[in-house]
Design a protein around this motif. Sequence first.
Motif, PDB file in Angstrom:
ATOM      1  N   GLN A 146     -13.312  10.802  11.061  1.00  0.00           N
ATOM      2  CA  GLN A 146     -12.829  10.328   9.348  1.00  0.00           C
ATOM      3  C   GLN A 146     -12.566   8.560   9.999  1.00  0.00           C
ATOM      4  OE1 GLN A 146      -8.783  11.482  10.301  1.00  0.00           O
ATOM      5  NE2 GLN A 146      -7.850   9.818   8.384  1.00  0.00           N
ATOM      6  N   THR A 147     -12.537   8.118  11.030  1.00  0.00           N
ATOM      7  CA  THR A 147     -12.377   7.106  10.893  1.00  0.00           C
ATOM      8  C   THR A 147     -13.327   6.341  10.214  1.00  0.00           C
ATOM      9  OG1 THR A 147     -10.959   6.517  12.659  1.00  0.00           O
ATOM     10  CG2 THR A 147     -12.660   4.652  12.360  1.00  0.00           C
ATOM     11  N   ASN A 148     -14.966   6.914  10.879  1.00  0.00           N
ATOM     12  CA  ASN A 148     -16.414   6.379   9.974  1.00  0.00           C
ATOM     13  C   ASN A 148     -16.626   6.516   8.613  1.00  0.00           C
ATOM     14  OD1 ASN A 148     -16.907   5.669  12.490  1.00  0.00           O
ATOM     15  ND2 ASN A 148     -18.280   7.758  12.884  1.00  0.00           N
ATOM     16  N   VAL A 149     -15.823   8.050   8.139  1.00  0.00           N
ATOM     17  CA  VAL A 149     -15.664   7.665   7.190  1.00  0.00           C
ATOM     18  C   VAL A 149     -15.026   7.500   6.085  1.00  0.00           C
ATOM     19  CG1 VAL A 149     -15.364   9.466   5.209  1.00  0.00           C
ATOM     20  CG2 VAL A 149     -16.746  10.583   7.395  1.00  0.00           C
ATOM     21  N   ASP A 150     -13.836   6.825   6.397  1.00  0.00           N
ATOM     22  CA  ASP A 150     -12.609   5.719   5.836  1.00  0.00           C
ATOM     23  C   ASP A 150     -13.660   4.449   5.673  1.00  0.00           C
ATOM     24  OD1 ASP A 150     -11.043   8.127   5.539  1.00  0.00           O
ATOM     25  OD2 ASP A 150      -9.618   7.585   7.354  1.00  0.00           O
ATOM     26  N   SER A 151     -14.324   4.108   7.089  1.00  0.00           N
ATOM     27  CA  SER A 151     -14.887   2.893   7.222  1.00  0.00           C
ATOM     28  C   SER A 151     -16.053   2.851   6.095  1.00  0.00           C
ATOM     29  CB  SER A 151     -15.233   1.984   8.117  1.00  0.00           C
ATOM     30  OG  SER A 151     -14.355   2.218   9.407  1.00  0.00           O
ATOM     31  N   THR A 152     -17.237   3.867   6.022  1.00  0.00           N
ATOM     32  CA  THR A 152     -17.933   4.059   5.004  1.00  0.00           C
ATOM     33  C   THR A 152     -17.516   3.168   3.324  1.00  0.00           C
ATOM     34  OG1 THR A 152     -19.426   5.114   6.352  1.00  0.00           O
ATOM     35  CG2 THR A 152     -19.549   5.659   4.415  1.00  0.00           C
ATOM     36  N   ARG A 153     -15.738   4.749   3.201  1.00  0.00           N
ATOM     37  CA  ARG A 153     -15.433   4.140   1.614  1.00  0.00           C
ATOM     38  C   ARG A 153     -14.944   2.474   1.451  1.00  0.00           C
ATOM     39  NH1 ARG A 153     -11.052   7.836  -0.857  1.00  0.00           N
ATOM     40  NH2 ARG A 153     -11.078   7.684  -3.241  1.00  0.00           N
ATOM     41  N   LEU A 154     -14.733   2.052   2.621  1.00  0.00           N
ATOM     42  CA  LEU A 154     -14.368   0.684   2.313  1.00  0.00           C
ATOM     43  C   LEU A 154     -15.435  -0.442   2.000  1.00  0.00           C
ATOM     44  CD1 LEU A 154     -10.236   0.159   3.791  1.00  0.00           C
ATOM     45  CD2 LEU A 154     -11.088   0.140   1.478  1.00  0.00           C
ATOM     46  N   CYS A 155     -16.334   0.014   2.924  1.00  0.00           N
ATOM     47  CA  CYS A 155     -18.066  -0.951   3.661  1.00  0.00           C
ATOM     48  C   CYS A 155     -18.126  -1.256   2.139  1.00  0.00           C
ATOM     49  CB  CYS A 155     -18.801   0.352   3.821  1.00  0.00           C
ATOM     50  SG  CYS A 155     -20.142  -0.961   4.780  1.00  0.00           S
ATOM     51  N   GLY A 156     -18.213  -2.897   2.704  1.00  0.00           N
ATOM     52  CA  GLY A 156     -18.940  -3.943   1.425  1.00  0.00           C
ATOM     53  C   GLY A 156     -18.167  -4.580   1.904  1.00  0.00           C
ATOM     54  N   THR A 157     -17.815  -6.046   0.356  1.00  0.00           N
ATOM     55  CA  THR A 157     -17.503  -7.375   0.852  1.00  0.00           C
ATOM     56  C   THR A 157     -16.468  -7.098  -0.589  1.00  0.00           C
ATOM     57  OG1 THR A 157     -19.100  -8.448   1.171  1.00  0.00           O
ATOM     58  CG2 THR A 157     -17.890  -9.750   0.969  1.00  0.00           C
ATOM     59  N   TRP A 158     -15.071  -7.874  -0.301  1.00  0.00           N
ATOM     60  CA  TRP A 158     -14.176  -7.618  -1.041  1.00  0.00           C
ATOM     61  C   TRP A 158     -13.441  -8.900  -1.416  1.00  0.00           C
ATOM     62  CZ3 TRP A 158     -11.685  -2.460  -3.309  1.00  0.00           C
ATOM     63  CH2 TRP A 158     -12.410  -1.861  -2.534  1.00  0.00           C
ATOM     64  N   ARG A 159     -12.817  -9.223  -2.963  1.00  0.00           N
ATOM     65  CA  ARG A 159     -12.314 -10.666  -2.991  1.00  0.00           C
ATOM     66  C   ARG A 159     -10.864 -10.522  -2.817  1.00  0.00           C
ATOM     67  NH1 ARG A 159     -13.156 -15.843  -2.411  1.00  0.00           N
ATOM     68  NH2 ARG A 159     -15.212 -16.088  -3.338  1.00  0.00           N
ATOM     69  N   TRP A 160      -9.902 -11.226  -2.165  1.00  0.00           N
ATOM     70  CA  TRP A 160      -8.879 -10.774  -1.136  1.00  0.00           C
ATOM     71  C   TRP A 160      -7.565 -11.788  -2.560  1.00  0.00           C
ATOM     72  CZ3 TRP A 160      -6.610  -7.019   2.292  1.00  0.00           C
ATOM     73  CH2 TRP A 160      -7.234  -6.514   2.671  1.00  0.00           C
ATOM     74  N   ILE A 161      -6.564 -11.419  -3.390  1.00  0.00           N
ATOM     75  CA  ILE A 161      -5.947 -12.406  -3.711  1.00  0.00           C
ATOM     76  C   ILE A 161      -4.750 -11.949  -2.673  1.00  0.00           C
ATOM     77  CG2 ILE A 161      -4.590 -13.897  -5.809  1.00  0.00           C
ATOM     78  CD1 ILE A 161      -6.928 -13.565  -7.046  1.00  0.00           C
ATOM     79  N   VAL A 162      -4.100 -13.445  -1.889  1.00  0.00           N
ATOM     80  CA  VAL A 162      -2.636 -12.547  -1.613  1.00  0.00           C
ATOM     81  C   VAL A 162      -2.101 -13.496  -1.568  1.00  0.00           C
ATOM     82  CG1 VAL A 162      -1.828 -12.118   1.092  1.00  0.00           C
ATOM     83  CG2 VAL A 162      -4.163 -11.391   0.162  1.00  0.00           C
ATOM     84  N   HIS A 163      -0.720 -12.715  -2.170  1.00  0.00           N
ATOM     85  CA  HIS A 163       0.224 -13.363  -2.601  1.00  0.00           C
ATOM     86  C   HIS A 163       1.837 -13.562  -1.546  1.00  0.00           C
ATOM     87  CE1 HIS A 163       3.603 -15.335  -5.115  1.00  0.00           C
ATOM     88  NE2 HIS A 163       4.682 -14.083  -5.099  1.00  0.00           N
ATOM     89  N   ASN A 164       1.909 -14.279  -1.115  1.00  0.00           N
ATOM     90  CA  ASN A 164       3.534 -13.810  -0.194  1.00  0.00           C
ATOM     91  C   ASN A 164       4.762 -14.386  -0.669  1.00  0.00           C
ATOM     92  OD1 ASN A 164       5.158 -14.495   2.332  1.00  0.00           O
ATOM     93  ND2 ASN A 164       3.400 -16.221   3.854  1.00  0.00           N
ATOM     94  N   HIS A 165       5.692 -13.199  -0.971  1.00  0.00           N
ATOM     95  CA  HIS A 165       7.022 -13.467  -1.429  1.00  0.00           C
ATOM     96  C   HIS A 165       7.555 -14.148  -0.042  1.00  0.00           C
ATOM     97  CE1 HIS A 165       5.980 -10.569  -4.078  1.00  0.00           C
ATOM     98  NE2 HIS A 165       6.122  -9.720  -3.535  1.00  0.00           N
ATOM     99  N   GLN A 166       7.818 -15.533   0.506  1.00  0.00           N
ATOM    100  CA  GLN A 166       7.977 -15.922   1.435  1.00  0.00           C
ATOM    101  C   GLN A 166       8.300 -17.357   1.278  1.00  0.00           C
ATOM    102  OE1 GLN A 166       7.582 -15.607   5.283  1.00  0.00           O
ATOM    103  NE2 GLN A 166       9.578 -14.907   5.465  1.00  0.00           N
ATOM    104  N   GLY A 191       3.503 -18.480  -2.741  1.00  0.00           N
ATOM    105  CA  GLY A 191       1.684 -19.792  -2.353  1.00  0.00           C
ATOM    106  C   GLY A 191       1.065 -17.992  -2.349  1.00  0.00           C
ATOM    107  N   ASP A 192      -0.073 -18.138  -3.143  1.00  0.00           N
ATOM    108  CA  ASP A 192      -1.089 -17.463  -3.166  1.00  0.00           C
ATOM    109  C   ASP A 192      -2.494 -17.635  -2.824  1.00  0.00           C
ATOM    110  OD1 ASP A 192       0.199 -15.431  -5.238  1.00  0.00           O
ATOM    111  OD2 ASP A 192      -0.773 -16.365  -6.660  1.00  0.00           O
ATOM    112  N   ARG A 193      -3.208 -16.899  -1.411  1.00  0.00           N
ATOM    113  CA  ARG A 193      -4.269 -17.023  -0.886  1.00  0.00           C
ATOM    114  C   ARG A 193      -5.711 -16.326  -1.420  1.00  0.00           C
ATOM    115  NH1 ARG A 193      -5.158 -16.390   5.457  1.00  0.00           N
ATOM    116  NH2 ARG A 193      -7.197 -17.863   5.905  1.00  0.00           N
ATOM    117  N   LYS A 194      -6.959 -16.921  -1.354  1.00  0.00           N
ATOM    118  CA  LYS A 194      -7.658 -16.170  -2.030  1.00  0.00           C
ATOM    119  C   LYS A 194      -8.535 -15.563  -0.922  1.00  0.00           C
ATOM    120  CE  LYS A 194      -7.724 -17.143  -7.146  1.00  0.00           C
ATOM    121  NZ  LYS A 194      -8.855 -17.943  -7.976  1.00  0.00           N
ATOM    122  N   MET A 195      -8.913 -14.990  -0.621  1.00  0.00           N
ATOM    123  CA  MET A 195      -9.901 -14.866   0.928  1.00  0.00           C
ATOM    124  C   MET A 195     -11.381 -14.006   0.813  1.00  0.00           C
ATOM    125  SD  MET A 195      -7.392 -12.457   3.064  1.00  0.00           S
ATOM    126  CE  MET A 195      -6.312 -13.910   3.936  1.00  0.00           C
TER     127      MET A 195
END
Length: 367
Positions: free
Chosen positions: A265-285, A288-292
């Motif tokens: 299950q871990t392997n299948v789940d990891s395969t579905r996410l596998c790759g490179t992503w651009r994330w924008i993380v917004h901190n409600h505290q 602020g936004d952080r791109k990673m």
Amino acid sequence: MIFWSLSPAFANQESTGLPWSFLKEHHTQILQLASDDEALAFFKSTTTAGAADSRIHMKLQPVPTQLNLPAEIEEAITIYLKSLATTSHAQIFREVLVKPKTGIPPLSDIIPGDAQLQWITKHSPLQALKPVIDGYQQVSAWSHTMTSHPLPPGEEFAKFASYYDQTYQEWDDSPQSWTSIFTQHGQQGIEDRLLEYWQTSTHMANQHQSAQPIRDAFTQHYIETRLLPMFRMTLLTKTSELEATAYRTAWEAWQNIQQWQQLEQTNVDSTRLCGTWRWIVHNHQNHGDRKMTVTFSPPDQSSPSQIAPTTIEIHGDTVYLKWTFPQGVQEDSLLLSNNDTHLEGTFKNSLGPHGSISGKRLSACQP
């Protein structure tokens, strides 16, 4: 495809309290298995049928007719089914033996043949089934050949019984115990020992030397009232021990299968996410936004450049990620969309930060 073919059925089984429920549901088929090939084919047929009814499976391709499982999982499956069959046999014996006032049916009435028995006893923890069957067969055969003889009046039988009760008290596996003699020599060995009284007691030998019916009556009554009940209880104890061993062995095999399933299950789940992503993380505290850039490596590879999630779970399009750091943990609850090219949701950090995540796939893993 192997995992998706098996996991829905596994999930259904686990929810009803396996492995006992699996034996209850497939009792008849399990007692007909007599080889590893039959066991694997049966197990695959049950899990494939479960997968065909799964809502998750409907989104996937048809189940392949041949599932190539790892050798250690095939071994775990065959041990699992052997152990369940042994558990069933032990339960049948126990149900018969636990009722002391009922007769013992012949072995052929409760076990269809010896093909399965030979298959089961190839696994060493289950080899105790053989002596249980042998003991049952001896007790059953003896019970059906007993002929009742009326006891003569007087106290002579009490002396006869007292001699054997005091002289032979062992019911363990020592060479001279009743159990050992019965196991090694059967009915004849017991009857030979019961002649000893007449050979050592001068008074009784002289008085009843020609009274064979009396000796037969004493022998048969002692067997019926002392020995057969004890043989029955001894066999019941061994049967209960066998049942416990078989069920424990089945549970251990089931756990091995479950651990493999979790890894798949871990392997299948990891395969579905596998790759490179651009994330924008917004901190409600701090608003602020952080791109990673986040990279999920293939299941069989590590990502030395960044930390990887310690837990990845995907249920439908819902994604749960857990990240473990020296200072604490972070949990992400996300949703895949647009053919797994977008990932959005929220995060919560044990140190306080919380907010939203918006991700877009930049590239997928190469097949």
